[in-house]
Design a protein around this motif. Sequence first.
Motif: not given
Length: 217
Positions: A62, A131, A195
Amino acid sequence: MTGELFGQDDPPQTARLALAEGALLLRGHAVASQDRLLAAIEQVALAAPFRNMVTPGGRAMSVAMTNCGCAGWVTDRRGYRYDPLDPETGRPWPEMPGCFADLATDAARDAGYPGFRPDACLINRYAPGARMGLHQDRDERDLAQPIVSVSLGLPAMFQFGGRRRNDPVAKYPLLHGDVLVWGGPSRLNHHGILTLRDGVHPKTGALRLNLTFRHAL
């Protein structure tokens, strides 16, 4: 917004916080060089664009990444490693900017690691929702050298555990300009970033940027 997470945007920071033996958080250490660092990141990304690398298991990360220095940290189906060439271009990674190396060396010295001179810098770009799971930095050849990590932009919550993945984990807010240094007894401690929340920072917009300096080769 950032203030909803930690109370206010980038309050004055001068504290030195010990996270564990060998691990120190230097509040605001990079604020004075923020503009030079951000301009240098832009130049690195022009030569080696950010990309979402794939783990050996086939999962796209991510967090978008790029590198500069003598080698860059990469991950793909073949595993985690340092490579002197950018696999997307076949060219050497961009040279590490002088302001990067100077900051890393200065922060390491302040944290009790004199003589540290990084040869690799992994640049992470977090957008809201990104994250970094708990992990160890263990792909470097010389584990006697510390890790220096610089936070720019949106605030994030840092997790710092122990050598075992199931050791207790403490959480520390990281703000724009904070620098973390860990080595010695803490060198292989697990760490990660929860996150990232939505927000806008005056210097980076809706992003967090992280410089992670290592002596890799």
